[in-house]
Design an enzyme around this catalytic site. Structure first.
Site, PDB file in Angstrom:
ATOM      1  N   LYS A  22       0.841  -1.201   0.000  1.00 21.91           N
ATOM      2  CA  LYS A  22       0.000   0.000   0.000  1.00 21.91           C
ATOM      3  C   LYS A  22       0.872   1.245   0.000  1.00 21.91           C
ATOM      4  CE  LYS A  22      -1.655   1.793   4.048  1.00 21.91           C
ATOM      5  NZ  LYS A  22      -1.441   3.215   4.276  1.00 21.91           N
ATOM      6  N   ASN A  23       1.872   1.280   0.906  1.00 23.40           N
ATOM      7  CA  ASN A  23       2.636   2.524   1.091  1.00 23.40           C
ATOM      8  C   ASN A  23       3.621   2.782  -0.036  1.00 23.40           C
ATOM      9  OD1 ASN A  23       1.135   2.976   3.311  1.00 23.40           O
ATOM     10  ND2 ASN A  23       2.679   2.260   4.773  1.00 23.40           N
ATOM     11  N   CYS A 117      -4.313  12.555  11.420  1.00 22.85           N
ATOM     12  CA  CYS A 117      -4.833  11.185  11.484  1.00 22.85           C
ATOM     13  C   CYS A 117      -4.953  10.811  12.969  1.00 22.85           C
ATOM     14  CB  CYS A 117      -3.849  10.254  10.782  1.00 22.85           C
ATOM     15  SG  CYS A 117      -4.549   8.637  10.571  1.00 22.85           S
ATOM     16  N   ARG A 122       0.404  14.974  12.618  1.00 22.11           N
ATOM     17  CA  ARG A 122       1.060  14.469  11.407  1.00 22.11           C
ATOM     18  C   ARG A 122       1.619  15.653  10.625  1.00 22.11           C
ATOM     19  NH1 ARG A 122      -1.404   8.925   9.544  1.00 22.11           N
ATOM     20  NH2 ARG A 122       0.608   8.818   8.499  1.00 22.11           N
ATOM     21  N   ILE A 124       4.094  18.175   8.373  1.00 28.72           N
ATOM     22  CA  ILE A 124       4.836  18.001   7.113  1.00 28.72           C
ATOM     23  C   ILE A 124       5.939  19.052   7.005  1.00 28.72           C
ATOM     24  CG2 ILE A 124       2.938  16.891   5.841  1.00 28.72           C
ATOM     25  CD1 ILE A 124       2.426  19.588   4.470  1.00 28.72           C
ATOM     26  N   ASP A 125       6.439  19.498   8.164  1.00 26.33           N
ATOM     27  CA  ASP A 125       7.477  20.529   8.168  1.00 26.33           C
ATOM     28  C   ASP A 125       8.748  20.089   7.437  1.00 26.33           C
ATOM     29  OD1 ASP A 125       7.460  18.800  10.576  1.00 26.33           O
ATOM     30  OD2 ASP A 125       9.383  19.753  10.952  1.00 26.33           O
ATOM     31  N   ASP A 306       3.890   0.013  12.105  1.00 20.80           N
ATOM     32  CA  ASP A 306       2.656  -0.467  11.458  1.00 20.80           C
ATOM     33  C   ASP A 306       2.334  -1.911  11.813  1.00 20.80           C
ATOM     34  OD1 ASP A 306       3.116   1.438   8.377  1.00 20.80           O
ATOM     35  OD2 ASP A 306       2.504   1.994  10.393  1.00 20.80           O
ATOM     36  N   ARG A 398      -8.962   0.450   3.845  1.00 21.51           N
ATOM     37  CA  ARG A 398      -7.991   1.380   3.249  1.00 21.51           C
ATOM     38  C   ARG A 398      -6.698   0.642   2.905  1.00 21.51           C
ATOM     39  NH1 ARG A 398      -6.175   5.557   6.953  1.00 21.51           N
ATOM     40  NH2 ARG A 398      -4.687   5.728   5.252  1.00 21.51           N
TER      41      ARG A 398
HETATM   42  C1  EPZ Z   1       4.260   6.555   6.608  1.00 21.45           C
HETATM   43  O1  EPZ Z   1       3.594   7.665   7.179  1.00 21.45           O
HETATM   44  C2  EPZ Z   1       3.216   5.464   6.509  1.00 21.45           C
HETATM   45  N1  EPZ Z   1       2.124   5.934   5.656  1.00 21.45           N
HETATM   46  C3  EPZ Z   1       2.685   5.099   7.887  1.00 21.45           C
HETATM   47  O2  EPZ Z   1       1.864   3.962   7.716  1.00 21.45           O
HETATM   48  C4  EPZ Z   1       3.846   4.694   8.800  1.00 21.45           C
HETATM   49  O3  EPZ Z   1       3.349   4.501  10.101  1.00 21.45           O
HETATM   50  C5  EPZ Z   1       4.924   5.778   8.798  1.00 21.45           C
HETATM   51  O4  EPZ Z   1       5.324   6.086   7.449  1.00 21.45           O
HETATM   52  C6  EPZ Z   1       6.162   5.333   9.569  1.00 21.45           C
HETATM   53  O5  EPZ Z   1       6.686   4.175   8.978  1.00 21.45           O
HETATM   54  C7  EPZ Z   1       2.334   5.970   4.327  1.00 21.45           C
HETATM   55  O6  EPZ Z   1       3.388   5.609   3.832  1.00 21.45           O
HETATM   56  C8  EPZ Z   1       1.180   6.473   3.503  1.00 21.45           C
HETATM   57  P1  EPZ Z   1       6.657   9.621   8.689  1.00 21.45           P
HETATM   58  P2  EPZ Z   1       4.323   9.116   7.164  1.00 21.45           P
HETATM   59  O7  EPZ Z   1       6.748  10.884   7.916  1.00 21.45           O
HETATM   60  O8  EPZ Z   1       5.183   9.217   5.960  1.00 21.45           O
HETATM   61  C9  EPZ Z   1       7.304  12.846  12.125  1.00 21.45           C
HETATM   62  C10 EPZ Z   1      -0.059   2.677   7.726  1.00 21.45           C
HETATM   63  O9  EPZ Z   1      -0.618   2.106   8.667  1.00 21.45           O
HETATM   64  N2  EPZ Z   1       7.338  13.828  11.034  1.00 21.45           N
HETATM   65  O10 EPZ Z   1       7.694   8.557   8.482  1.00 21.45           O
HETATM   66  O11 EPZ Z   1       3.287  10.131   7.402  1.00 21.45           O
HETATM   67  C11 EPZ Z   1       5.934  12.230  12.311  1.00 21.45           C
HETATM   68  O12 EPZ Z   1       5.131  13.037  13.160  1.00 21.45           O
HETATM   69  C12 EPZ Z   1       0.445   4.082   7.924  1.00 21.45           C
HETATM   70  O13 EPZ Z   1       0.176   2.165   6.595  1.00 21.45           O
HETATM   71  C13 EPZ Z   1       7.680  15.148  11.328  1.00 21.45           C
HETATM   72  O14 EPZ Z   1       7.930  15.499  12.481  1.00 21.45           O
HETATM   73  O15 EPZ Z   1       5.233   8.956   8.458  1.00 21.45           O
HETATM   74  C14 EPZ Z   1       6.267  10.890  12.934  1.00 21.45           C
HETATM   75  O16 EPZ Z   1       6.464  11.051  14.331  1.00 21.45           O
HETATM   76  C15 EPZ Z   1       0.089   4.636   9.275  1.00 21.45           C
HETATM   77  N3  EPZ Z   1       7.736  16.052  10.312  1.00 21.45           N
HETATM   78  C16 EPZ Z   1       7.610  10.521  12.305  1.00 21.45           C
HETATM   79  O17 EPZ Z   1       8.137  11.731  11.765  1.00 21.45           O
HETATM   80  C17 EPZ Z   1       7.474  15.714   9.003  1.00 21.45           C
HETATM   81  O18 EPZ Z   1       7.554  16.582   8.116  1.00 21.45           O
HETATM   82  C18 EPZ Z   1       7.512   9.509  11.173  1.00 21.45           C
HETATM   83  O19 EPZ Z   1       6.564  10.006  10.256  1.00 21.45           O
HETATM   84  C19 EPZ Z   1       7.115  14.371   8.726  1.00 21.45           C
HETATM   85  C20 EPZ Z   1       7.066  13.444   9.758  1.00 21.45           C
END
Ligand code: EPZ
Length: 418
Positions: A22-23, A117, A122, A124-125, A306, A398
């Protein structure tokens, strides 16, 4: 409202085939926007998030069709819009990948900011940091993000947080950037590598995906025709591995990449489960009650967040006291309250949960709070004595294709009821 009605306890036995990741799929679909031609994608999971991604791309002008149940043909020759529909993109977290892809394609995009979520904040900085470093200007207002650039110039970017989304998004934006871009402290998940492999098969010049540093040499254009197969979903595979242990079963999990699950395999062996790995298949079987353990979720190759809720079901039934420390998300233990309704004995303390193992769970009506929590509750229902009803199936659908059909084929007494 739909629900899954599950009657346990039934040990899962047999063979199951894993679908595409999926991801990876929901990143590669927007990544096709960098190709001004036709992309054929095989092994695509037919799940809500993929269908939603297709809807958003079609609103931008893509022509998309399913060929059979898991192949998509995406024709981006007529993509001419740079504003994605707010109602669709603000609901769907991964719509942010449109930014990196459209920056590369048209140097402008406006999408709805991804909704928070139920895993906690969540942000995106780090995505924005990368886009700005490449020369883009970013405006946030009224729940929308507008990103545009006259030109994108390669530079050195260090991500303050290991982020899958930021790694992939900045990678997408840098493919056509002038000169060399390096992105340091990147995520190394299999789906990050899959996106890089997809782009390189189109003619991009990306090195180092899967390591801590990715180097991109900007190219002028990509091929306009490609056929690519999405990597198997290691999280779906891991979900079945944990379901085998939780239900005292014996499963052969096919079409997966065992190396992608090394952290889970070692944990299952540590608690007394049995795992045997072959080229593209993993055999997992139960012989005795799991022992206690301590789990800490970490970026890949650490234990994946996950698979944390699914592991929580196994530890609810283990002997002794176990602990899970969730280091990625602020709020990913909501499922424990649902498991406690089924007789589990779990206490959440901040970013840790303490599992006092019990002999058995008993069926109850429970509510999925996110995708993986939903999968965990289905596993708990199959392991529990009696009838469990799982609600909020939209979360599960999803990310899992036909979850009840797959589990029913393994002996589970499970049906979807409207
Ligand atoms: C991806 O989310 C996955 N989703 C998530 O899977 C998964 O839990 C996550 O990666 C971690 O492996 C998809 O790929 C669509 P991150 P993502 O950016 O990219 C912080 C599922 O169940 N962060 O790796 O959104 C954030 O808050 C889903 O399939 C910032 O601080 O996760 C978190 O604590 C749920 N600033 C950490 O980094 C940013 O700009 C990891 O988030 C971005 C993230």
């Amino acid at each position: 409202m739909e629900k899954l009605v599950i009657t346990g306890a039934t040990p899962l036995k047999g063979e199951v085939t894993v679908h595409g990741a999926k991801n990876s799929a929901i990143a590669i679909l927007p990544a096709t926007l960098l190709c001004n031609g036709i992309c054929t994608l095989n092994n695509v999971p037919n799940i809500i998030d993929v269908r939603l991604s297709c809807q958003i791309l079609e609103q931008l002008g893509s022509k998309i069709s399913w060929v059979g149940s898991n192949t998509l043909v995406i024709d981006n020759r007529n993509v001419n819009k740079t504003h994605a529909p707010l109602d669709l993109t603000s609901k769907f977290r991964a719509s942010y990948y449109l930014i990196g892809a459209m920056l590369g394609r048209s140097k402008e995009i406006e999408v709805g900011l991804p909704g928070g979520c139920n895993l906690g904040a969540r942000p995106i900085d780090q995505h924005i940091k990368g886009f700005a470093a490449l020369g883009a200007t970013v405006n946030l207002s009224q729940g929308k993000i507008n990103v545009k650039a006259n030109k994108l110039v390669g530079t050195n970017i260090y991500l303050d947080v290991v982020s899958v989304g930021a790694t992939i998004n900045v990678l997408l934006a840098s493919v056509f950037a002038e000169g060399i871009t390096t992105i340091d402290n990147v995520a190394k998940e299999p789906h990050v590598v899959d996106v890089a492999n997809f782009l390189n098969s189109l003619g991009a010049d990306i090195r180092g995906a899967g390591t801590d540093l990715i180097k991109i040499n900007g190219v002028k254009s990509l091929k306009n025709n490609i056929t690519y197969s999405i990597v198997p979903d290691q999280i779906e595979a891991g979900t079945y591995m944990l379901a085998a242990i939780a239900t005292k079963g014996d499963l052969l999990i096919k079409n997966c990449i065992p190396e992608h699950l090394d952290s889970l395999t070692s944990k299952i062996l540590e608690i007394g489960g049995n795992v045997e790995c072959f080229d593209d298949t993993i055999h997992v079987w139960y012989t005795k009650r799991p022992n206690k353990t301590i789990v800490k979720t970490l970026p890949y190759p650490g234990f994946p967040t996950d698979l944390q809720p699914q592991m929580g079901v196994v530890l609810s039934l283990a002997s002794g006291t176990s602990v899970i420390n969730e280091s990625i998300w602020d709020s990913r233990f909501q499922y424990t309250a649902e498991l406690n309704k089924m007789g589990a004995n779990i206490i959440v303390q901040g970013k840790s949960a303490i599992f006092e193992g019990v002999e058995n769970l008993s069926g109850a009506p429970v509510y999925a709070t996110d995708l993986r929590a939903g999968a965990a509750l289905v596993i708990a229902g199959m392991a529990a004595n009696g009838v469990t009803e799982v609600f909020n199936l939209n979360h599960i659908d999803r990310g899992y294709e036909k979850i009840e059909e797959k589990f029913a084929s393994l002996g589970a007494k499970i049906k979807r009821v409207s």
